[in-house]
Enzyme design. Structure first.
Site, PDB file in Angstrom:
ATOM      1  N   LYS A 204       0.857  -1.187   0.000  1.00 50.34           N
ATOM      2  CA  LYS A 204       0.000   0.000   0.000  1.00 50.34           C
ATOM      3  C   LYS A 204       0.891   1.233   0.000  1.00 50.34           C
ATOM      4  O   LYS A 204       1.701   1.440   0.902  1.00 50.34           O
ATOM      5  CB  LYS A 204      -0.905  -0.003   1.225  1.00 50.34           C
ATOM      6  CG  LYS A 204      -1.750   1.252   1.311  1.00 50.34           C
ATOM      7  CD  LYS A 204      -2.802   1.174   2.389  1.00 50.34           C
ATOM      8  CE  LYS A 204      -3.583   2.465   2.453  1.00 50.34           C
ATOM      9  NZ  LYS A 204      -4.630   2.440   3.460  1.00 50.34           N
ATOM     10  N   ARG A 214     -10.755   9.947   1.544  1.00 51.13           N
ATOM     11  CA  ARG A 214     -10.648  10.655   2.831  1.00 51.13           C
ATOM     12  C   ARG A 214     -11.805  11.625   2.989  1.00 51.13           C
ATOM     13  O   ARG A 214     -12.269  11.874   4.105  1.00 51.13           O
ATOM     14  CB  ARG A 214      -9.280  11.343   2.943  1.00 51.13           C
ATOM     15  CG  ARG A 214      -8.168  10.302   3.028  1.00 51.13           C
ATOM     16  CD  ARG A 214      -6.780  10.899   3.107  1.00 51.13           C
ATOM     17  NE  ARG A 214      -5.776   9.845   2.944  1.00 51.13           N
ATOM     18  CZ  ARG A 214      -4.511  10.059   2.647  1.00 51.13           C
ATOM     19  NH1 ARG A 214      -4.071  11.287   2.495  1.00 51.13           N
ATOM     20  NH2 ARG A 214      -3.685   9.046   2.512  1.00 51.13           N
ATOM     21  N   LYS A 227       1.160  10.252   5.327  1.00 49.70           N
ATOM     22  CA  LYS A 227       1.265   8.885   5.841  1.00 49.70           C
ATOM     23  C   LYS A 227       2.564   8.199   5.420  1.00 49.70           C
ATOM     24  O   LYS A 227       2.673   6.982   5.419  1.00 49.70           O
ATOM     25  CB  LYS A 227       0.043   8.081   5.370  1.00 49.70           C
ATOM     26  CG  LYS A 227      -1.283   8.664   5.866  1.00 49.70           C
ATOM     27  CD  LYS A 227      -2.461   7.722   5.653  1.00 49.70           C
ATOM     28  CE  LYS A 227      -3.727   8.274   6.317  1.00 49.70           C
ATOM     29  NZ  LYS A 227      -4.867   7.339   6.221  1.00 49.70           N
ATOM     30  N   GLU A 243       7.659  -6.715   1.411  1.00 51.75           N
ATOM     31  CA  GLU A 243       6.436  -6.585   2.217  1.00 51.75           C
ATOM     32  C   GLU A 243       5.515  -7.801   2.003  1.00 51.75           C
ATOM     33  O   GLU A 243       4.980  -8.373   2.949  1.00 51.75           O
ATOM     34  CB  GLU A 243       5.669  -5.312   1.824  1.00 51.75           C
ATOM     35  CG  GLU A 243       6.279  -4.011   2.313  1.00 51.75           C
ATOM     36  CD  GLU A 243       5.913  -3.704   3.772  1.00 51.75           C
ATOM     37  OE1 GLU A 243       5.337  -4.578   4.446  1.00 51.75           O
ATOM     38  OE2 GLU A 243       6.231  -2.594   4.238  1.00 51.75           O
ATOM     39  N   LYS A 258      -2.140  -1.563  -3.941  1.00 55.74           N
ATOM     40  CA  LYS A 258      -3.001  -0.376  -3.916  1.00 55.74           C
ATOM     41  C   LYS A 258      -2.170   0.882  -4.006  1.00 55.74           C
ATOM     42  O   LYS A 258      -1.202   0.998  -3.251  1.00 55.74           O
ATOM     43  CB  LYS A 258      -3.783  -0.413  -2.600  1.00 55.74           C
ATOM     44  CG  LYS A 258      -4.619   0.778  -2.292  1.00 55.74           C
ATOM     45  CD  LYS A 258      -5.199   0.621  -0.904  1.00 55.74           C
ATOM     46  CE  LYS A 258      -6.016   1.823  -0.560  1.00 55.74           C
ATOM     47  NZ  LYS A 258      -6.558   1.740   0.781  1.00 55.74           N
ATOM     48  N   SER A 284     -10.111   5.485  -4.969  1.00 56.73           N
ATOM     49  CA  SER A 284     -11.049   6.584  -5.209  1.00 56.73           C
ATOM     50  C   SER A 284     -10.555   7.586  -6.257  1.00 56.73           C
ATOM     51  O   SER A 284     -11.322   8.008  -7.124  1.00 56.73           O
ATOM     52  CB  SER A 284     -11.339   7.289  -3.889  1.00 56.73           C
ATOM     53  OG  SER A 284     -10.138   7.739  -3.282  1.00 56.73           O
ATOM     54  N   TYR A 323     -15.060   0.826  -7.206  1.00 55.44           N
ATOM     55  CA  TYR A 323     -16.278   1.549  -6.821  1.00 55.44           C
ATOM     56  C   TYR A 323     -17.379   1.418  -7.869  1.00 55.44           C
ATOM     57  O   TYR A 323     -18.532   1.720  -7.592  1.00 55.44           O
ATOM     58  CB  TYR A 323     -15.952   3.033  -6.589  1.00 55.44           C
ATOM     59  CG  TYR A 323     -15.081   3.220  -5.373  1.00 55.44           C
ATOM     60  CD1 TYR A 323     -15.620   3.200  -4.101  1.00 55.44           C
ATOM     61  CD2 TYR A 323     -13.697   3.368  -5.500  1.00 55.44           C
ATOM     62  CE1 TYR A 323     -14.824   3.339  -2.975  1.00 55.44           C
ATOM     63  CE2 TYR A 323     -12.890   3.509  -4.384  1.00 55.44           C
ATOM     64  CZ  TYR A 323     -13.460   3.489  -3.121  1.00 55.44           C
ATOM     65  OH  TYR A 323     -12.669   3.611  -2.016  1.00 55.44           O
TER      66      TYR A 323
HETATM   67  C1  PBG Z   1      -7.225   3.808   5.245  1.00 59.60           C
HETATM   68  C2  PBG Z   1      -7.655   3.525   3.868  1.00 59.60           C
HETATM   69  C3  PBG Z   1      -7.488   4.410   2.810  1.00 59.60           C
HETATM   70  C4  PBG Z   1      -8.067   3.811   1.703  1.00 59.60           C
HETATM   71  C5  PBG Z   1      -8.566   2.575   2.104  1.00 59.60           C
HETATM   72  N1  PBG Z   1      -8.290   2.402   3.455  1.00 59.60           N
HETATM   73  C6  PBG Z   1      -6.936   5.774   2.775  1.00 59.60           C
HETATM   74  C7  PBG Z   1      -5.638   6.050   3.342  1.00 59.60           C
HETATM   75  O1  PBG Z   1      -4.803   5.172   3.550  1.00 59.60           O
HETATM   76  O2  PBG Z   1      -5.414   7.235   3.624  1.00 59.60           O
HETATM   77  C8  PBG Z   1      -8.128   4.468   0.363  1.00 59.60           C
HETATM   78  C9  PBG Z   1      -9.064   3.875  -0.614  1.00 59.60           C
HETATM   79  C10 PBG Z   1      -9.382   4.759  -1.742  1.00 59.60           C
HETATM   80  O3  PBG Z   1      -8.768   5.828  -1.976  1.00 59.60           O
HETATM   81  O4  PBG Z   1     -10.315   4.392  -2.477  1.00 59.60           O
HETATM   82  N2  PBG Z   1      -6.775   2.822   6.013  1.00 59.60           N
END
Ligand code: PBG
Length: 336
Positions: A204, A214, A227, A243, A258, A284, A323
């Site tokens: 990730k 968010r 992050k 990982e 992701k 997203s 989505y």
């Molecule tokens: C947080 C989480 C995130 C997403 C899924 N779980 C956002 C982040 O890590 O800030 C993002 C998914 C998306 O953008 O569709 N644990």
């Protein structure tokens, strides 16, 4: 794959295999199947709510009653897997994400209600603290704003247990703490939850493409800093393999890469390196990017969306979190 012969024109004419839609389908190397789609859903408190989300067009926040109505359509289309994200009221957020381990919190109530109405649907529950935290971070932070690894894991383990007791089928840790998979696996086994699977967000990345998500869970404005001290640096790809290898060793049943489209190289390397199901999360920002470009007539919405999903499959993803799963399922039914 290596060739032991050379193809040459005019004996070989590549276009023969592209002549008709039937021939093209016959020789297609990859396809997208409804079985491969996972639908992410946002659940909120209240009743009869279907709220629009800034910058995430076509996606809504649903109260549990409306979610159950939507799921009738989801199930009848043949979509078998959903991923749930809670939208927590600000009044319930604190610095240690207490609501994340409340067995009667929104996500657990949603899981229980869904399992009663649709026992066969696969429910994937996210494990991370950002929806519950006033800091917007996936874990609890120290006074230098760094997320504390082992202290966070203690909470994630409890969060995993209450979500599994509520009835979810898969736990999906998206927090990127080191060592959380083995800690969660041991706790699940210890509590006789041996059949709860773990899909690990192993690779990730600290991505800009999460912006609309968010907005959806309401963590964007509160997020302090970024992050990057736990999510991966997007300069790296060998690191993703480390990982993934660690998470497999710790007991992950499947792994997630992701985002998806900007990270096809990672999906492909993961697929070629590990005999484990690789899932990809079309996040997203990827969704919104296609939507807004299509809205400005840059290209057709559904066909470009389909192309991006098929590219993710071609790279090696077994299943895709998207989505647009409902519209894509309808598109597939009408076009196959
Ligand atoms: C947080 C989480 C995130 C997403 C899924 N779980 C956002 C982040 O890590 O800030 C993002 C998914 C998306 O953008 O569709 N644990």
């Amino acid at each position: 794959m290596t060739y032991n012969f050379l193809e040459e024109f005019p004996l070989s004419r590549m276009r023969r295999s592209r002549l008709t839609p039937q021939i093209r389908n016959l020789v297609a190397e990859n396809n997208l199947n409804i079985n491969n789609l996972i639908l992410p859903l946002f659940v909120c408190e209240g009743s009869n709510i279907k709220d629009e989300i800034t910058n995430l067009p076509l996606v809504f926040r649903y109260s549990i009653d409306n979610l159950l109505k939507l799921l009738e359509q989801v199930v009848s289309l043949g979509i078998n897997a959903i991923m749930l994200f809670p939208v927590i009221d600000d009044s319930k957020k604190d610095e240690i994400a207490s609501e994340a381990i409340n067995p009667n919190n929104l996500i657990c109530r949603a899981i229980r209600a869904i399992k009663i109405a649709f026992p066969d649907i696969i429910i994937i529950a996210d494990v991370a603290l950002d929806p519950y935290n006033i800091t917007g971070h996936d874990g609890i932070i120290d006074d230098r704003q760094l997320v504390l690894n082992d202290e966070t894991i203690d909470i994630l383990v409890k969060q995993s247990l209450i979500q599994s007791w509520a009835g979810c089928d898969f736990i999906a840790p998206s927090d990127m703490m080191d060592g959380r998979i083995i800690a969660i696996r041991k706790a699940l086994d210890h509590n006789n939850l041996k059949n709860t699977s773990i899909i690990s967000y192993s690779a990730k990345y600290a991505s800009n493409f999460y912006g609309p998500f968010r907005d959806a869970v309401g963590s964007r404005s509160s997020l302090k800093g970024n992050k990057k001290n736990y999510q991966m640096d997007f300069a790296n790809s060998d690191e993703a393999l480390r990982e993934i290898a660690m998470d497999i060793k710790e007991g992950a049943d499947a792994i997630i890469v992701k985002p998806a489209l900007p990270y096809l190289d990672i999906i492909s390397r993961a697929k070629n390196s590990f005999p484990i199901p690789i899932f990809a999360y079309q996040v997203s920002g990827e969704h919104s990017m296609i939507y807004f470009a299509a809205k400005n007539n840059a290209f057709d919405f559904i066909s470009s969306y389909y192309e991006s999903l098929l590219s993710i499959k071609r790279a090696g993803a077994r299943a895709i979190i998207t989505y647009l799963a409902i519209d894509i399922a309808i598109f597939l039914k009408n076009n196959q």
